[in-house]
Design a protein around this motif. Structure first.
Motif, PDB file in Angstrom:
ATOM      1  N   ASP A 135       0.771  -1.247  -0.278  1.00 55.76           N
ATOM      2  CA  ASP A 135      -0.353  -0.196  -0.126  1.00 55.76           C
ATOM      3  C   ASP A 135       0.946   1.141   0.186  1.00 55.76           C
ATOM      4  O   ASP A 135       2.043   1.421   0.636  1.00 55.76           O
ATOM      5  CB  ASP A 135      -0.841   0.599   0.877  1.00 55.76           C
ATOM      6  CG  ASP A 135      -1.795  -0.688   1.590  1.00 55.76           C
ATOM      7  OD1 ASP A 135      -2.170  -1.736   0.624  1.00 55.76           O
ATOM      8  OD2 ASP A 135      -2.284  -1.534   1.824  1.00 55.76           O
ATOM      9  N   PHE A 136       0.259   1.927  -1.210  1.00 55.43           N
ATOM     10  CA  PHE A 136       0.881   3.320  -0.685  1.00 55.43           C
ATOM     11  C   PHE A 136       0.057   4.533  -0.604  1.00 55.43           C
ATOM     12  O   PHE A 136      -1.249   5.046  -0.629  1.00 55.43           O
ATOM     13  CB  PHE A 136       1.867   3.825  -1.791  1.00 55.43           C
ATOM     14  CG  PHE A 136       2.793   2.614  -2.533  1.00 55.43           C
ATOM     15  CD1 PHE A 136       4.250   2.886  -1.787  1.00 55.43           C
ATOM     16  CD2 PHE A 136       2.698   1.731  -2.774  1.00 55.43           C
ATOM     17  CE1 PHE A 136       5.063   1.605  -1.925  1.00 55.43           C
ATOM     18  CE2 PHE A 136       3.761   0.313  -3.385  1.00 55.43           C
ATOM     19  CZ  PHE A 136       4.927   0.838  -2.495  1.00 55.43           C
ATOM     20  N   ILE A 137       0.452   5.730  -0.088  1.00 51.84           N
ATOM     21  CA  ILE A 137       0.319   7.041   0.403  1.00 51.84           C
ATOM     22  C   ILE A 137       0.822   7.882  -0.861  1.00 51.84           C
ATOM     23  O   ILE A 137       1.862   8.341  -0.161  1.00 51.84           O
ATOM     24  CB  ILE A 137      -0.394   7.645   1.971  1.00 51.84           C
ATOM     25  CG1 ILE A 137      -1.388   6.501   2.497  1.00 51.84           C
ATOM     26  CG2 ILE A 137      -0.793   8.925   1.854  1.00 51.84           C
ATOM     27  CD1 ILE A 137      -1.369   5.902   3.896  1.00 51.84           C
ATOM     28  N   VAL A 138       0.075   9.423  -1.529  1.00 51.50           N
ATOM     29  CA  VAL A 138       0.729   9.995  -2.431  1.00 51.50           C
ATOM     30  C   VAL A 138       0.222  11.615  -1.066  1.00 51.50           C
ATOM     31  O   VAL A 138      -0.689  11.221  -0.385  1.00 51.50           O
ATOM     32  CB  VAL A 138       1.124  10.426  -3.189  1.00 51.50           C
ATOM     33  CG1 VAL A 138       1.618   8.629  -4.100  1.00 51.50           C
ATOM     34  CG2 VAL A 138      -0.853  10.243  -3.346  1.00 51.50           C
ATOM     35  N   GLY A 139       1.395  12.387  -0.776  1.00 57.14           N
ATOM     36  CA  GLY A 139       1.152  13.751  -0.740  1.00 57.14           C
ATOM     37  C   GLY A 139       0.706  13.518   1.079  1.00 57.14           C
ATOM     38  O   GLY A 139      -0.022  14.536   1.414  1.00 57.14           O
ATOM     39  N   PHE A 140       1.212  12.842   1.415  1.00 57.93           N
ATOM     40  CA  PHE A 140       1.090  13.153   2.846  1.00 57.93           C
ATOM     41  C   PHE A 140       1.965  14.264   3.066  1.00 57.93           C
ATOM     42  O   PHE A 140       2.660  15.226   2.305  1.00 57.93           O
ATOM     43  CB  PHE A 140       1.914  12.120   3.516  1.00 57.93           C
ATOM     44  CG  PHE A 140       2.556  11.615   5.324  1.00 57.93           C
ATOM     45  CD1 PHE A 140       0.735  11.714   5.798  1.00 57.93           C
ATOM     46  CD2 PHE A 140       3.098  12.152   6.128  1.00 57.93           C
ATOM     47  CE1 PHE A 140       1.097  11.312   7.234  1.00 57.93           C
ATOM     48  CE2 PHE A 140       2.843  12.609   7.734  1.00 57.93           C
ATOM     49  CZ  PHE A 140       1.797  11.854   8.200  1.00 57.93           C
ATOM     50  N   PRO A 141       1.564  14.991   4.167  1.00 60.06           N
ATOM     51  CA  PRO A 141       1.828  16.615   4.672  1.00 60.06           C
ATOM     52  C   PRO A 141       3.565  16.953   4.608  1.00 60.06           C
ATOM     53  O   PRO A 141       3.445  15.965   5.405  1.00 60.06           O
ATOM     54  CB  PRO A 141       1.526  16.746   6.365  1.00 60.06           C
ATOM     55  CG  PRO A 141       0.213  15.827   6.180  1.00 60.06           C
ATOM     56  CD  PRO A 141       0.299  14.313   5.663  1.00 60.06           C
TER      57      PRO A 141
ATOM     58  N   GLU B   8      -4.184  19.041  -3.681  1.00 65.28           N
ATOM     59  CA  GLU B   8      -4.645  17.883  -4.351  1.00 65.28           C
ATOM     60  C   GLU B   8      -4.167  17.708  -6.085  1.00 65.28           C
ATOM     61  O   GLU B   8      -4.191  16.694  -5.942  1.00 65.28           O
ATOM     62  CB  GLU B   8      -6.014  18.807  -4.782  1.00 65.28           C
ATOM     63  CG  GLU B   8      -7.417  18.333  -3.516  1.00 65.28           C
ATOM     64  CD  GLU B   8      -7.027  17.073  -2.394  1.00 65.28           C
ATOM     65  OE1 GLU B   8      -7.052  15.971  -3.669  1.00 65.28           O
ATOM     66  OE2 GLU B   8      -6.633  16.853  -1.135  1.00 65.28           O
ATOM     67  N   GLU B   9      -3.565  19.505  -6.444  1.00 60.60           N
ATOM     68  CA  GLU B   9      -3.067  18.787  -7.813  1.00 60.60           C
ATOM     69  C   GLU B   9      -1.694  18.549  -7.696  1.00 60.60           C
ATOM     70  O   GLU B   9      -1.995  17.239  -8.251  1.00 60.60           O
ATOM     71  CB  GLU B   9      -3.173  20.035  -8.806  1.00 60.60           C
ATOM     72  CG  GLU B   9      -2.210  21.332  -7.921  1.00 60.60           C
ATOM     73  CD  GLU B   9      -3.325  22.099  -7.008  1.00 60.60           C
ATOM     74  OE1 GLU B   9      -2.413  23.377  -6.327  1.00 60.60           O
ATOM     75  OE2 GLU B   9      -4.287  22.300  -6.462  1.00 60.60           O
ATOM     76  N   VAL B  10      -0.864  18.475  -6.881  1.00 58.54           N
ATOM     77  CA  VAL B  10       0.009  17.684  -6.131  1.00 58.54           C
ATOM     78  C   VAL B  10      -0.166  16.913  -6.547  1.00 58.54           C
ATOM     79  O   VAL B  10       0.461  15.601  -7.209  1.00 58.54           O
ATOM     80  CB  VAL B  10       0.765  18.705  -5.737  1.00 58.54           C
ATOM     81  CG1 VAL B  10       2.407  17.686  -5.784  1.00 58.54           C
ATOM     82  CG2 VAL B  10       1.198  19.814  -5.611  1.00 58.54           C
ATOM     83  N   LYS B  11      -1.058  16.000  -5.208  1.00 60.32           N
ATOM     84  CA  LYS B  11      -1.250  15.012  -4.623  1.00 60.32           C
ATOM     85  C   LYS B  11      -1.403  14.127  -6.417  1.00 60.32           C
ATOM     86  O   LYS B  11      -1.734  12.714  -6.257  1.00 60.32           O
ATOM     87  CB  LYS B  11      -2.236  14.621  -4.082  1.00 60.32           C
ATOM     88  CG  LYS B  11      -2.270  14.891  -2.666  1.00 60.32           C
ATOM     89  CD  LYS B  11      -3.147  15.221  -1.657  1.00 60.32           C
ATOM     90  CE  LYS B  11      -3.007  16.023  -0.469  1.00 60.32           C
ATOM     91  NZ  LYS B  11      -4.844  15.851   0.766  1.00 60.32           N
ATOM     92  N   ASP B  12      -2.794  15.106  -7.045  1.00 56.38           N
ATOM     93  CA  ASP B  12      -3.273  14.149  -8.271  1.00 56.38           C
ATOM     94  C   ASP B  12      -1.856  13.401  -8.688  1.00 56.38           C
ATOM     95  O   ASP B  12      -2.324  12.587  -9.691  1.00 56.38           O
ATOM     96  CB  ASP B  12      -3.819  15.020  -9.119  1.00 56.38           C
ATOM     97  CG  ASP B  12      -5.895  15.377  -8.377  1.00 56.38           C
ATOM     98  OD1 ASP B  12      -5.902  14.087  -7.266  1.00 56.38           O
ATOM     99  OD2 ASP B  12      -6.038  16.060  -8.517  1.00 56.38           O
ATOM    100  N   ALA B  13      -1.312  13.805  -9.745  1.00 60.25           N
ATOM    101  CA  ALA B  13      -0.069  14.640 -10.712  1.00 60.25           C
ATOM    102  C   ALA B  13       0.726  13.312  -9.811  1.00 60.25           C
ATOM    103  O   ALA B  13       1.302  12.114 -10.073  1.00 60.25           O
ATOM    104  CB  ALA B  13       0.780  14.975 -11.008  1.00 60.25           C
ATOM    105  N   ARG B  14       0.898  13.127  -9.149  1.00 56.29           N
ATOM    106  CA  ARG B  14       1.590  11.986  -8.076  1.00 56.29           C
ATOM    107  C   ARG B  14       1.237  10.813  -7.848  1.00 56.29           C
ATOM    108  O   ARG B  14       1.802   9.542  -8.577  1.00 56.29           O
ATOM    109  CB  ARG B  14       2.337  12.449  -6.634  1.00 56.29           C
ATOM    110  CG  ARG B  14       3.502  13.273  -5.973  1.00 56.29           C
ATOM    111  CD  ARG B  14       3.590  14.505  -5.179  1.00 56.29           C
ATOM    112  NE  ARG B  14       4.642  14.866  -5.221  1.00 56.29           N
ATOM    113  CZ  ARG B  14       4.812  15.858  -3.640  1.00 56.29           C
ATOM    114  NH1 ARG B  14       4.376  15.298  -2.869  1.00 56.29           N
ATOM    115  NH2 ARG B  14       5.365  16.625  -4.083  1.00 56.29           N
TER     116      ARG B  14
END
Length: 458
Positions: A317-323, A367-373
């Motif tokens: 599992d992976f989480i992108v865009g963590f603070p 959000e847009e950075v999270k989306d791209a990553r």
């Protein structure tokens, strides 16, 4: 005198399950506790007298889906003149029980994941309009003690819960607050349930827990030991006649001990599949997440597991865009993915959950950075998953037949690596283990030709 009870229609219950495999297991056990008071399964909410939403609180979207579903059930209840009982169970119920009842008055019962053994009592109270309609106490051991020790199987593969709760307190996760502290079931209780499943034709058992490899359950009564680990438990279950395949999920890197790793190579019934969430490849982010391990420690675990079982498939599992996640942190995740080479992985954008430490952290990622990553990560993971599946083309693989395939004349099954397998065959073969030569592969499944049937139909 005619027995009218035989023709009396049973009450019907429909359970909609959200989220993880633990919730799937919990829903099955809800059916077990409701069956003695006359509730038979319904195919849909429209057919049911009782509807239970067994909920997940991991991501915000999952929670909002529950409230949307409750709005539809409210209308259904109104159309029936109130003759529908609505219950909300699971982790959203645990976290937001009072809010659910305030926000949607049509809900009759709210119960957390440790309280579903109280369903008959709660339904009786609701029918009399007396007593508390909200149960969110942490009583895990009481729950397991109160549940039937055996249950009805539904097919040749089954989940078996051995551990609940979490003591890891990852900063992004609500599980310690909704499921409580880690608690392991006694070995004897687990073995009794496993034997019951095997006696009903279950060939594959998946051992479940929020941190399943943290299992430390009371040893068998005749043993001189205090607790057993997951490795010991697996070796014991493998001796049960009829159990041909064993899996476990979900595990944590901090609890992958050497004995469990060795079991992957020493126990033939252990399937060559390991779901071991890492969440990030950046040590800085892993520390902020309170994961308790580094990226290199994770790589070393995978090296050991592959040395013990070279054909093992690794999932994560992976989480992108963590603070606070920077471009460099994200690239470290991408590099870990390249280094490990996953057979399958689940990846999500970070979603702030109220009450968790990460929700109040500075440097929330746009959000847009999270989306791209997320798009970049998922593209890489898809390539790896498709490559893994295509690597099986030309191989003859052992398949547990689970039922009908997608097309007429097809059977469906499960490979040792958890891939769906479709091949020409009869659905009556369900429960058999057969050899299938893989002729094609897609992102999510394999297609093959039947080569050999290992045994007569069960």
């Amino acid at each position: 005198m005619t027995d009218m009870s035989a023709s009396r229609p049973a009450k019907r219950v429909f359970i909609k399950t959200y989220g993880c495999q633990m919730n799937v297991y919990d829903s099955e056990r809800m059916h077990d506790v409701l069956r003695p008071i006359g509730y038979a399964p319904a195919e849909s909410a429209e057919e049911a007298d009782l509807v239970i939403l067994n909920t997940c609180h991991i991501r915000e979207k999952a929670t909002e889906k529950v409230y949307s579903e409750l709005g539809q059930l409210k209308l259904m209840k109104q159309e029936r003149g109130g003759n529908l009982t609505i219950a909300v169970a699971g982790c959203v119920a645990q976290a937001e029980g009072a809010e659910i009842m305030r926000r949607q008055p049509a809900v009759d019962l709210v119960l957390g994941p440790q309280a579903y053994h109280k369903l008959p009592e709660m339904i009786a109270r609701a029918s009399r309009a007396v007593g508390d309609r909200l149960e969110t106490e942490f009583e895990t051991l009481e729950k397991f003690d109160a549940l039937p020790k055996t249950r009805e199987a539904d097919g040749p593969a089954a989940f078996l819960s051995i551990q609940e709760g979490c003591d890891k307190f990852c900063t992004f996760c609500v599980v310690p607050y909704t499921r409580g502290a880690e608690l392991s079931r006694p070995v004897d209780d687990i073995v009794l349930e496993a034997r019951s499943l095997a006696a009903q034709g279950v060939r594959e058992i998946t051992l479940l827990g929020q941190n399943v490899n943290a299992y430390h359950g009371a040893a068998p009564a005749l043993s001189n030991e205090a607790d057993w680990t997951l490795g010991q438990l697996v070796r014991h279950i493998a001796k049960i006649g009829g159990v041909d395949r064993i899996r476990y999920t979900t595990s944590h890197p901090r609890d992958m001990d050497d004995d469990l790793i060795a079991a992957h190579g020493e126990v033939p019934e252990m399937m060559p599949f390991l779901h071991l969430p890492v969440q990030s490849g950046s040590d800085r982010i892993l520390k902020a997440m309170n994961r308790g391990h580094t990226a290199d420690a994770y790589r070393e675990i995978i090296r050991k597991v592959r040395a013990a079982r070279p054909d093992i498939a690794i999932a994560s599992d992976f989480i992108v865009g963590f603070p606070g996640e920077s471009d460099e942190d994200f690239e470290a995740t991408m590099q870990l993915v390249r280094d490990v080479n996953f057979a399958i992985a689940y990846s999500f954008k970070y979603s702030a959950r109220p009450g968790t430490p990460a929700a109040d952290m500075a440097l929330q990622v746009p959000e847009e950075v999270k989306d791209a990553r997320l798009q970049a990560l998922q593209a890489l993971l898809r390539d790896q998953q498709e490559a893994f599946n295509r690597s099986k083309i030309g191989e003859t693989v052992s398949v547990l037949v689970t039922g009908k395939g997608r097309n007429p004349g097809q059977a469906h099954g499960r490979s040792p690596w958890l891939q769906a397998v479709h091949f020409d065959g009869d659905a009556k073969m369900a429960g058999m283990i057969v050899d299938v030569r893989v002729v094609d592969a897609s992102l999510n499944s394999l297609t093959g030709e039947l080569v050999n049937v290992h045994e007569a139909a069960l």
